[in-house]
Design a protein around this motif. Structure first.
Motif, mmCIF file in Angstrom:
data_model
loop_
_atom_site.group_PDB
_atom_site.id
_atom_site.type_symbol
_atom_site.label_atom_id
_atom_site.label_comp_id
_atom_site.label_asym_id
_atom_site.label_seq_id
_atom_site.Cartn_x
_atom_site.Cartn_y
_atom_site.Cartn_z
ATOM 1 N N SER A 3 -34.260 22.936 -16.507
ATOM 2 C CA SER A 3 -32.811 22.861 -16.719
ATOM 3 C C SER A 3 -32.087 24.063 -16.135
ATOM 4 O O SER A 3 -31.042 23.930 -15.512
ATOM 5 N N LEU A 4 -32.639 25.258 -16.322
ATOM 6 C CA LEU A 4 -31.971 26.456 -15.829
ATOM 7 C C LEU A 4 -31.882 26.454 -14.313
ATOM 8 O O LEU A 4 -30.831 26.751 -13.747
ATOM 9 N N CYS A 5 -32.961 26.098 -13.638
ATOM 10 C CA CYS A 5 -32.921 26.044 -12.180
ATOM 11 C C CYS A 5 -31.908 25.008 -11.703
ATOM 12 O O CYS A 5 -31.196 25.229 -10.730
ATOM 13 N N GLY A 6 -31.837 23.892 -12.391
ATOM 14 C CA GLY A 6 -30.869 22.866 -12.032
ATOM 15 C C GLY A 6 -29.447 23.348 -12.164
ATOM 16 O O GLY A 6 -28.592 23.063 -11.333
ATOM 17 N N VAL A 7 -29.160 24.114 -13.198
ATOM 18 C CA VAL A 7 -27.807 24.620 -13.418
ATOM 19 C C VAL A 7 -27.462 25.684 -12.393
ATOM 20 O O VAL A 7 -26.375 25.693 -11.828
ATOM 21 N N LEU A 8 -28.383 26.581 -12.112
ATOM 22 C CA LEU A 8 -28.105 27.665 -11.181
ATOM 23 C C LEU A 8 -27.980 27.177 -9.745
ATOM 24 O O LEU A 8 -27.266 27.769 -8.951
ATOM 25 N N GLY A 9 -28.661 26.095 -9.418
ATOM 26 C CA GLY A 9 -28.656 25.631 -8.045
ATOM 27 C C GLY A 9 -27.652 24.544 -7.741
ATOM 28 O O GLY A 9 -27.625 24.034 -6.639
ATOM 29 N N VAL A 10 -26.815 24.176 -8.678
ATOM 30 C CA VAL A 10 -25.906 23.051 -8.495
ATOM 31 C C VAL A 10 -24.748 23.406 -7.576
ATOM 32 O O VAL A 10 -24.095 24.416 -7.750
ATOM 33 N N GLU A 11 -24.519 22.584 -6.578
ATOM 34 C CA GLU A 11 -23.344 22.701 -5.728
ATOM 35 C C GLU A 11 -22.214 21.901 -6.376
ATOM 36 O O GLU A 11 -22.451 21.023 -7.170
ATOM 37 N N THR A 54 -24.176 9.827 -25.876
ATOM 38 C CA THR A 54 -23.065 10.781 -25.832
ATOM 39 C C THR A 54 -23.265 11.746 -24.668
ATOM 40 O O THR A 54 -24.387 12.112 -24.321
ATOM 41 N N LEU A 55 -22.138 12.158 -24.109
ATOM 42 C CA LEU A 55 -22.128 13.110 -23.014
ATOM 43 C C LEU A 55 -21.428 14.364 -23.487
ATOM 44 O O LEU A 55 -20.395 14.294 -24.167
ATOM 45 N N SER A 56 -21.977 15.522 -23.139
ATOM 46 C CA SER A 56 -21.326 16.789 -23.477
ATOM 47 C C SER A 56 -21.443 17.751 -22.306
ATOM 48 O O SER A 56 -22.238 17.547 -21.390
ATOM 49 N N ASP A 57 -20.636 18.783 -22.359
ATOM 50 C CA ASP A 57 -20.619 19.799 -21.315
ATOM 51 C C ASP A 57 -21.762 20.781 -21.521
ATOM 52 O O ASP A 57 -22.128 21.104 -22.650
ATOM 53 N N PHE A 58 -22.334 21.259 -20.428
ATOM 54 C CA PHE A 58 -23.377 22.277 -20.499
ATOM 55 C C PHE A 58 -22.956 23.431 -19.598
ATOM 56 O O PHE A 58 -23.106 23.364 -18.386
ATOM 57 N N GLN A 59 -22.374 24.446 -20.203
ATOM 58 C CA GLN A 59 -21.987 25.673 -19.508
ATOM 59 C C GLN A 59 -21.001 25.450 -18.364
ATOM 60 O O GLN A 59 -20.916 26.264 -17.452
ATOM 61 N N ALA A 66 -27.215 12.408 -24.240
ATOM 62 C CA ALA A 66 -28.128 12.293 -25.378
ATOM 63 C C ALA A 66 -28.050 10.918 -26.019
ATOM 64 O O ALA A 66 -27.000 10.273 -26.033
ATOM 65 N N THR A 67 -29.192 10.505 -26.583
ATOM 66 C CA THR A 67 -29.256 9.267 -27.352
ATOM 67 C C THR A 67 -28.934 9.579 -28.804
ATOM 68 O O THR A 67 -28.877 10.742 -29.210
ATOM 69 N N ALA A 68 -28.782 8.548 -29.601
ATOM 70 C CA ALA A 68 -28.518 8.716 -31.031
ATOM 71 C C ALA A 68 -29.704 9.361 -31.749
ATOM 72 O O ALA A 68 -29.543 9.972 -32.802
ATOM 73 N N THR A 69 -30.895 9.251 -31.170
ATOM 74 C CA THR A 69 -32.084 9.837 -31.780
ATOM 75 C C THR A 69 -32.358 11.258 -31.294
ATOM 76 O O THR A 69 -33.318 11.877 -31.715
ATOM 77 N N GLY A 70 -31.526 11.758 -30.387
ATOM 78 C CA GLY A 70 -31.661 13.135 -29.940
ATOM 79 C C GLY A 70 -32.359 13.334 -28.617
ATOM 80 O O GLY A 70 -32.458 14.467 -28.132
ATOM 81 N N LYS A 71 -32.845 12.282 -28.000
ATOM 82 C CA LYS A 71 -33.448 12.409 -26.675
ATOM 83 C C LYS A 71 -32.343 12.818 -25.700
ATOM 84 O O LYS A 71 -31.289 12.189 -25.656
ATOM 85 N N THR A 72 -32.577 13.877 -24.929
ATOM 86 C CA THR A 72 -31.518 14.460 -24.101
ATOM 87 C C THR A 72 -32.000 14.710 -22.681
ATOM 88 O O THR A 72 -33.150 15.074 -22.461
ATOM 89 N N GLU A 73 -31.082 14.516 -21.737
ATOM 90 C CA GLU A 73 -31.354 14.837 -20.335
ATOM 91 C C GLU A 73 -30.185 15.652 -19.794
ATOM 92 O O GLU A 73 -29.032 15.405 -20.137
ATOM 93 N N VAL A 74 -30.494 16.619 -18.946
ATOM 94 C CA VAL A 74 -29.475 17.386 -18.241
ATOM 95 C C VAL A 74 -29.189 16.660 -16.943
ATOM 96 O O VAL A 74 -30.114 16.316 -16.200
ATOM 97 N N ILE A 75 -27.908 16.409 -16.672
ATOM 98 C CA ILE A 75 -27.530 15.808 -15.390
ATOM 99 C C ILE A 75 -26.570 16.756 -14.688
ATOM 100 O O ILE A 75 -25.763 17.422 -15.320
ATOM 101 N N GLU A 76 -26.697 16.820 -13.381
ATOM 102 C CA GLU A 76 -25.909 17.771 -12.600
ATOM 103 C C GLU A 76 -24.461 17.347 -12.435
ATOM 104 O O GLU A 76 -23.558 18.170 -12.549
ATOM 105 N N THR A 77 -24.241 16.077 -12.128
ATOM 106 C CA THR A 77 -22.890 15.592 -11.847
ATOM 107 C C THR A 77 -22.696 14.229 -12.485
ATOM 108 O O THR A 77 -23.653 13.572 -12.901
ATOM 109 N N PRO A 83 -27.262 6.011 -13.833
ATOM 110 C CA PRO A 83 -28.716 5.797 -13.754
ATOM 111 C C PRO A 83 -29.475 6.487 -14.894
ATOM 112 O O PRO A 83 -30.423 5.930 -15.442
ATOM 113 N N THR A 84 -29.028 7.674 -15.254
ATOM 114 C CA THR A 84 -29.689 8.392 -16.352
ATOM 115 C C THR A 84 -29.414 7.712 -17.684
ATOM 116 O O THR A 84 -30.306 7.619 -18.541
ATOM 117 N N ALA A 85 -28.216 7.201 -17.866
ATOM 118 C CA ALA A 85 -27.875 6.491 -19.104
ATOM 119 C C ALA A 85 -28.752 5.247 -19.261
ATOM 120 O O ALA A 85 -29.254 4.971 -20.359
#
Length: 108
Positions: A3-11, A54-59, A66-77, A83-85
Motif C-alpha cells: 500500500s505504501l509503495c502504491g501511494v508514494l508512486g501514484v501519478e 464503502t469508499l473512503s479517502d486515504f491520505q 471496503a466491504t461490510a465485513t471489513g475486507k479492504t483494498e487500496v485503489i489508486e484512482t 473492477p475492484t468493487a
C-alpha cells in the motif's frame, strides 16, 4: 505492491482535481480540491451502498474500498473503482443499472 509503495508512486489521474494550467479542473486551491474529492467519494458511496461497499479517502492520494465485513483494498484512482468493487463484492454489477438508478433517484 504494498500500500505504501502504491501511494508514494501514484501519478495524478484525470479523475483527480488538480491545480495545474491546462489540466481539467475548476479547483485551484487545496481546500477546493479536498472538497471536490470528498464530493466524489460521497457520490460513489451512494452507488456502492447498494452493494454494501464503502469508499473512503486515504491520505488524499488513494482510496480505500471496503466491504461490510471489513475486507479492504487500496485503489489508486477512481478508474480502478468498479473492477475492484466487483472483485470485493464477488459478483458483477453495473453502476448504470436501470433498477439501481431508479432507487438512487427515489432516495435523492
Amino acid at each position: 505492491m504494498c500500500s505504501l509503495c502504491g501511494v508514494l508512486g501514484v501519478e495524478t489521474h484525470w479523475t483527480d482535481a488538480v491545480a495545474r494550467p491546462g489540466v481539467f479542473s475548476r479547483n485551484e486551491a487545496a481546500r477546493e480540491r479536498k472538497l471536490e474529492r470528498a464530493r466524489r467519494i460521497r457520490l460513489a458511496n451512494r452507488v456502492l451502498g447498494a452493494y454494501r461497499l464503502t469508499l473512503s479517502d486515504f491520505q488524499g492520494r488513494a482510496y480505500l474500498l471496503a466491504t461490510a465485513t471489513g475486507k479492504t483494498e487500496v485503489i489508486e484512482t477512481l478508474a480502478h473503482l468498479w473492477p475492484t468493487a466487483e472483485k470485493l463484492a464477488g459478483r458483477p454489477f453495473d453502476p448504470l443499472d436501470d433498477g439501481l438508478l431508479a432507487r438512487l433517484e427515489r432516495e435523492a
